[in-house]
Every structure is written in C-alpha cells, then in structure tokens.
Enzyme design. Structure first.
Site, PDB file in Angstrom:
ATOM      1  N   HIS A 154     -37.906  12.248 -62.900  1.00 28.35           N
ATOM      2  CA  HIS A 154     -39.359  12.044 -62.900  1.00 28.35           C
ATOM      3  C   HIS A 154     -39.742  10.848 -63.755  1.00 28.35           C
ATOM      4  O   HIS A 154     -39.060  10.516 -64.727  1.00 28.35           O
ATOM      5  CB  HIS A 154     -40.103  13.311 -63.323  1.00 28.35           C
ATOM      6  CG  HIS A 154     -39.916  13.716 -64.751  1.00 28.35           C
ATOM      7  ND1 HIS A 154     -40.762  13.291 -65.757  1.00 28.35           N
ATOM      8  CD2 HIS A 154     -39.019  14.519 -65.354  1.00 28.35           C
ATOM      9  CE1 HIS A 154     -40.381  13.833 -66.896  1.00 28.35           C
ATOM     10  NE2 HIS A 154     -39.322  14.581 -66.696  1.00 28.35           N
ATOM     11  N   ASP A 210     -43.209  10.300 -64.702  1.00 30.38           N
ATOM     12  CA  ASP A 210     -44.395  10.544 -65.523  1.00 30.38           C
ATOM     13  C   ASP A 210     -43.948  10.981 -66.914  1.00 30.38           C
ATOM     14  O   ASP A 210     -42.821  11.459 -67.094  1.00 30.38           O
ATOM     15  CB  ASP A 210     -45.297  11.616 -64.876  1.00 30.38           C
ATOM     16  CG  ASP A 210     -44.579  12.938 -64.642  1.00 30.38           C
ATOM     17  OD1 ASP A 210     -43.452  12.917 -64.122  1.00 30.38           O
ATOM     18  OD2 ASP A 210     -45.133  13.994 -65.004  1.00 30.38           O
ATOM     19  N   ASP A 224     -36.798  11.169 -71.460  1.00 29.78           N
ATOM     20  CA  ASP A 224     -37.457  12.153 -70.577  1.00 29.78           C
ATOM     21  C   ASP A 224     -38.513  11.461 -69.745  1.00 29.78           C
ATOM     22  O   ASP A 224     -39.652  11.387 -70.151  1.00 29.78           O
ATOM     23  CB  ASP A 224     -38.068  13.258 -71.434  1.00 29.78           C
ATOM     24  CG  ASP A 224     -38.774  14.321 -70.606  1.00 29.78           C
ATOM     25  OD1 ASP A 224     -38.475  14.429 -69.409  1.00 29.78           O
ATOM     26  OD2 ASP A 224     -39.634  15.022 -71.158  1.00 29.78           O
ATOM     27  N   GLU A 230     -44.211  15.681 -62.966  1.00 28.76           N
ATOM     28  CA  GLU A 230     -43.355  16.762 -63.450  1.00 28.76           C
ATOM     29  C   GLU A 230     -43.973  17.430 -64.670  1.00 28.76           C
ATOM     30  O   GLU A 230     -43.996  18.651 -64.783  1.00 28.76           O
ATOM     31  CB  GLU A 230     -41.972  16.199 -63.800  1.00 28.76           C
ATOM     32  CG  GLU A 230     -40.889  17.253 -63.916  1.00 28.76           C
ATOM     33  CD  GLU A 230     -40.695  17.789 -65.327  1.00 28.76           C
ATOM     34  OE1 GLU A 230     -39.917  18.727 -65.490  1.00 28.76           O
ATOM     35  OE2 GLU A 230     -41.330  17.293 -66.275  1.00 28.76           O
ATOM     36  N   GLU A 231     -44.476  16.620 -65.561  1.00 28.64           N
ATOM     37  CA  GLU A 231     -44.929  17.138 -66.860  1.00 28.64           C
ATOM     38  C   GLU A 231     -46.196  17.989 -66.748  1.00 28.64           C
ATOM     39  O   GLU A 231     -46.499  18.770 -67.639  1.00 28.64           O
ATOM     40  CB  GLU A 231     -45.188  15.970 -67.830  1.00 28.64           C
ATOM     41  CG  GLU A 231     -43.946  15.132 -68.122  1.00 28.64           C
ATOM     42  CD  GLU A 231     -42.914  15.845 -68.988  1.00 28.64           C
ATOM     43  OE1 GLU A 231     -43.136  17.013 -69.355  1.00 28.64           O
ATOM     44  OE2 GLU A 231     -41.884  15.221 -69.282  1.00 28.64           O
ATOM     45  N   ASP A 268     -32.390  16.527 -66.801  1.00 28.77           N
ATOM     46  CA  ASP A 268     -33.646  16.660 -67.539  1.00 28.77           C
ATOM     47  C   ASP A 268     -33.585  17.738 -68.624  1.00 28.77           C
ATOM     48  O   ASP A 268     -34.617  18.163 -69.123  1.00 28.77           O
ATOM     49  CB  ASP A 268     -34.774  16.955 -66.532  1.00 28.77           C
ATOM     50  CG  ASP A 268     -36.134  16.540 -67.054  1.00 28.77           C
ATOM     51  OD1 ASP A 268     -36.200  15.857 -68.087  1.00 28.77           O
ATOM     52  OD2 ASP A 268     -37.141  16.914 -66.432  1.00 28.77           O
ATOM     53  N   HIS A 285     -40.603  14.701 -76.001  1.00 24.90           N
ATOM     54  CA  HIS A 285     -41.988  15.125 -76.265  1.00 24.90           C
ATOM     55  C   HIS A 285     -42.370  14.972 -77.740  1.00 24.90           C
ATOM     56  O   HIS A 285     -43.417  15.449 -78.151  1.00 24.90           O
ATOM     57  CB  HIS A 285     -42.246  16.580 -75.819  1.00 24.90           C
ATOM     58  CG  HIS A 285     -42.115  16.780 -74.333  1.00 24.90           C
ATOM     59  ND1 HIS A 285     -42.554  17.906 -73.687  1.00 24.90           N
ATOM     60  CD2 HIS A 285     -41.610  15.995 -73.370  1.00 24.90           C
ATOM     61  CE1 HIS A 285     -42.308  17.801 -72.382  1.00 24.90           C
ATOM     62  NE2 HIS A 285     -41.730  16.649 -72.179  1.00 24.90           N
TER      63      HIS A 285
HETATM   64 ZN   LIG Z   1     -38.474  15.799 -68.199  1.00 24.01          ZN
END
Ligand SMILES: [Zn+2]
Length: 454
Positions: A83, A85, A115, A149-150, A174, A427
């Site tokens: 992903h 995003d 990520d 995805e997020e 991921d 994150h």
């Molecule tokens: Zn991810």
C-alpha cells in the site's frame, strides 16, 4: 536465480525512487473526481506506476483506487500486496522531516519508509531484477498497490468486489518475518447513545483518542455541576480543574496498538471510572456506569463475556479507540480482534447485546474475518524454504493481532518487511528503513516471487 547483483547495482536508483514517493504526503484526503481517497494517494499511485513503466512493467489502474504492474504470462497469477497511503506524520520528529525521504547514516527516513512504500519499491526492483535475468514464470506476477489501507481497506475490498483477479498465492510485506501464518479476525465498530440529561450534573464535553486502532493516551470531560464536585474525584493519573460553572476532568493513558492493548492504558476508560465517583443522575449516570463497569480499563472484553483465547494466536483483544460527545450523543469506536480459531458468531452477538443493554445502537461496523494457514500449506512451505535459504535461520511461524491486506485477498499471508530484531517505527515519529534492510527485502521478494511463480 541470483537477483542480488542487479539489486545491489541499482541501489541508488531504488533509493531515489523511494525518496520521491516518500515526498508525496499520501494521507487520506478529501474525495475528488478521479481521486476517491484524496489527491495525494492518487498522485503517489501515479508516480509508482510511472516507475514500473520505466522499468518495463505493464501497469493498470482500477477506478483510481488501486493499481498494479504485471510481468509474465500464464493462466494464474501470484501477487505481492503493498500500500502507498500513509498515516499522518504526527509530532516530535527529531531525526528528519517526515516527508523528506532524507538518506543519511545508512537509513532512508520518512513517513511510509517502512509502512509500506519501502516494501513496495523493494518489490518493484525485485520484479525488475527477475525480468532482467530473463525469468520466464509459469504464473503471471502482479504487484498490487493500494491507496486506502490505513483507513479501512476500501481499496482492496473494492478490488475484490469489482472482479479484481484473485492470486493463487501471494504475500503482503506489511508486518514482519519470518512468516505470519494467521491474523486474528477484526471487528471495527462504532456504538452511539443519545443522552437526555436531567440532574445537577450535565456532560458538556467528553472526548479521547483519535483512531480505532490505538488506545487513547489522553481523554477529557467537562461537566456543568456544583463547584464542590471538584473534590469528589480521587484517582491516579486523573486531574480535576474547576472551570466556570463546573469542572474539567482529564485522564492520562498510554497509547498502544489495538493488537496489543494490554501494553497500553486506556485514558477513556480511566476517565469514565473517575466520573463514576460523582453523584450523577438519570441517563448520564447509567451511561457512565456502563462505560466504567463494562469497559473501564479492560482489554479482553471480559465484562461483555467475550474473553476467549486459543493456542495459535492468544487472547481476544478489546480496544476502545475513540470516544466523542456531540449533539447530546456519545459515540464509542472500538477494535475487537478475536483468535484465529474462533469466529465472528462467537464474539459479535455478545458484544452487540452488551451495548444494546447499555442503551447504545450500532452506527458503523466492519468485519474482516480471521485467516490461518496450517504449517503444511503450500504457501507456508514455499515461503519457509525461501526465508531459510536467504537468512540461514529457521522460518518460525506466528499468528498475530495485526491486520494486512492478506485478510481481504484469499491465498495470501503477511511476510516481511521487519527481520527478527529490527526496531519498528511504524506509525511513530522518525520512521525509517535501513538501506541494508531495504535491499535484503528486495532480495527476499525476488527469491519468493521466483519460488511462487516458477
Ligand atoms: Zn502498512
């Protein structure tokens, strides 16, 4: 097929390509024509596909939501699910700017570096290496690039629901290595209750948390009430401040991912337990009692009767992520993750019934069923062989409460990108990927794609 020389020789190009993608702040934005998840995720998809085209891979975009590049011929297809995003940068970046793609000290920095833009670019160069080596696969190889995805998997669900081809095998880089052969089922839901307030205490404000999948580190309430209420609350990590016509109550917690809420402390639950010390009346009293007694600081859903566990994946986890009070309605958003051998029907009806008894109604619900691949399955066997050949270490299998695209696309599981011992900044502030780690991922993906598609 040794793809290492190609990957090492193209290191600078790979890093420059990744840096360019990191510089696009592809956080979900306002939908626009041609950009259903906002302009930046769409731009990042376009840039990624342009990179694939430059490397001689054919590309496709589906409804501006998800795209892919493909290589080879064959009836069937194997896939890598990535992903593009990212989550917002957040505060307190110290080592680099979040959307800089800065390369220093053997690392590439920026939101998305690990990520999941880093793995996406590693997969692209892995495929370019296989192509350059003249690999003729028996299955087509598709690298899928999602852009939502997020914030809910709407991209990959769209793909599945609108005829997107399902791979015969594949992986989502991921989470981490060696192999994540199970992911708990996830129920993300919101429940709301309207409050008709009567008594001497009135709730004016109640809020905490910002995402369903993080335990709130801070929560605050304001009440209109007699001034003596300020001395009625006594609880650790709770502060009471007199304000005009009432009090403000603030609670501290510890943020943690919803897959491991036991590592955090829920500030919303703590706040509710503090408010329960007040002589509240009527619906407000009922509602706060419900919050403090049925949820409180619990992380396994004990008071809803849904605490359960299995040997493969451990406990059901319960995370109250967001509380909000607006127009006299209190809404609670949570993420509940049940063990891989259990089912939705064993958990959800009890959760729903518990909230109904508390006067709440469901206003949003998304369920992603648990997945599990037994050790003897072909995909696990093949990826294990690849992992062991690449690292010389045993491919230990693990099930997790984490969630990847593998949940929504059959025949896929999570594989990479963190190696055992790597520190995750996913994150968090100062997200980065070691350059060596990025290249080792590209080598791993090339070997895995070769194994799955040959
Ligand atoms: Zn991810």
């Amino acid at each position: 097929m040794d793809c290492k020389p190609y990957i090492r020789a193209h290191q600078d190009e790979l890093l420059a390509s990744l840096a360019a993608l990191i510089r696009i702040p592809s956080i979900e934005g306002t939908p626009e024509p041609g950009a259903p998840y906002g302009r930046e995720p769409r731009r990042c998809l376009a840039e990624t596909l342009a990179l694939c085209e430059r490397l001689g891979l054919k590309t496709t975009v589906m409804d501006d939501r998800i795209g892919w590049c493909e290589y080879g011929e064959g009836e069937q297809m194997v896939a890598v699910l990535c992903h593009l995003d990212v989550v917002p940068a957040g505060e307190d970046w110290k080592l680099a700017e979040p959307f800089s793609g800065e390369i220093k000290d053997g690392r590439i920095y920026g939101r998305g570096a690990m990520d999941d833009k880093g793995p996406a670019v590693a997969a692209i160069y892995a495929l370019a290496a296989l192509k350059e080596k003249g690999f003729v696969p028996s299955h087509r190889i598709r690298l899928l690039f999602g852009t939502n995805e997020e914030t809910g998997f709407h991209d990959i669900l769209w793909y599945k629901e609108h005829g997107g081809e399902i791979p015969v095998m594949g992986f989502a880089p991921d989470i981490e290595y060696p192999i994540i052969n199970g992911e708990k089922g996830v129920m993300n839901c919101t429940f709301s209750r309207k409050l008709h307030q009567t008594g001497a205490f009135r709730l004016l404000r109640f809020e905490g948390g910002s995402a369903f999948n993080i335990s709130p580190a801070y929560a605050v309430a304001e009440l209109a009430c007699p001034p003596e209420a300020a001395s009625m609350i006594h609880a650790p990590k709770v502060t009471v401040t007199p304000i005009e016509g009432g009090i403000r109550v603030e609670a501290e917690g510890i943020a943690s991912h919803a897959s491991v809420p036991e590592l955090g402390e829920n500030a919303v639950g703590r706040l509710a337990m503090a408010l329960a010390q007040l002589p509240l009346e009527g619906e407000l009293a009922d509602c706060i009692a419900f919050l403090s007694e049925r949820i409180g600081m619990e992380t396994r859903g004990e008071s809803f009767g849904i605490a359960m566990r299995d040997e493969l994946s451990g406990d059901l986890t319960f995370n109250l992520g967001v509380a909000a009070f607006a127009e006299e309605a209190l809404s609670l958003t949570l993420s509940v993750r049940y063990p891989v051998s259990k089912t939705y029907d064993e958990a959800y009806p009890k959760l729903l019934r518990g909230f109904s008894l508390g006067g709440f109604t469901e206003t949003a619900m998304q369920h992603l069923a648990a997945i599990y691949f037994p050790p003897e399955s072909e995909l696990v066997q093949k990826l294990s062989r690849v992992y062991e050949a690449q690292t010389g270490q045993k491919a230990v299998l693990r099930a997790t409460g984490g969630s990847t695209y593998a949940k929504s696309i059959p025949n896929t599981l999570a594989f990479g990108p963190l190696f055992p011992g790597d520190i995750s900044h996913i994150h968090q502030q100062d997200e980065y990927m070691e350059i060596e780690q990025l290249l080792r991922n590209a080598e791993m993906f090339a070997a895995a794609l070769y194994e799955l598609a040959r």
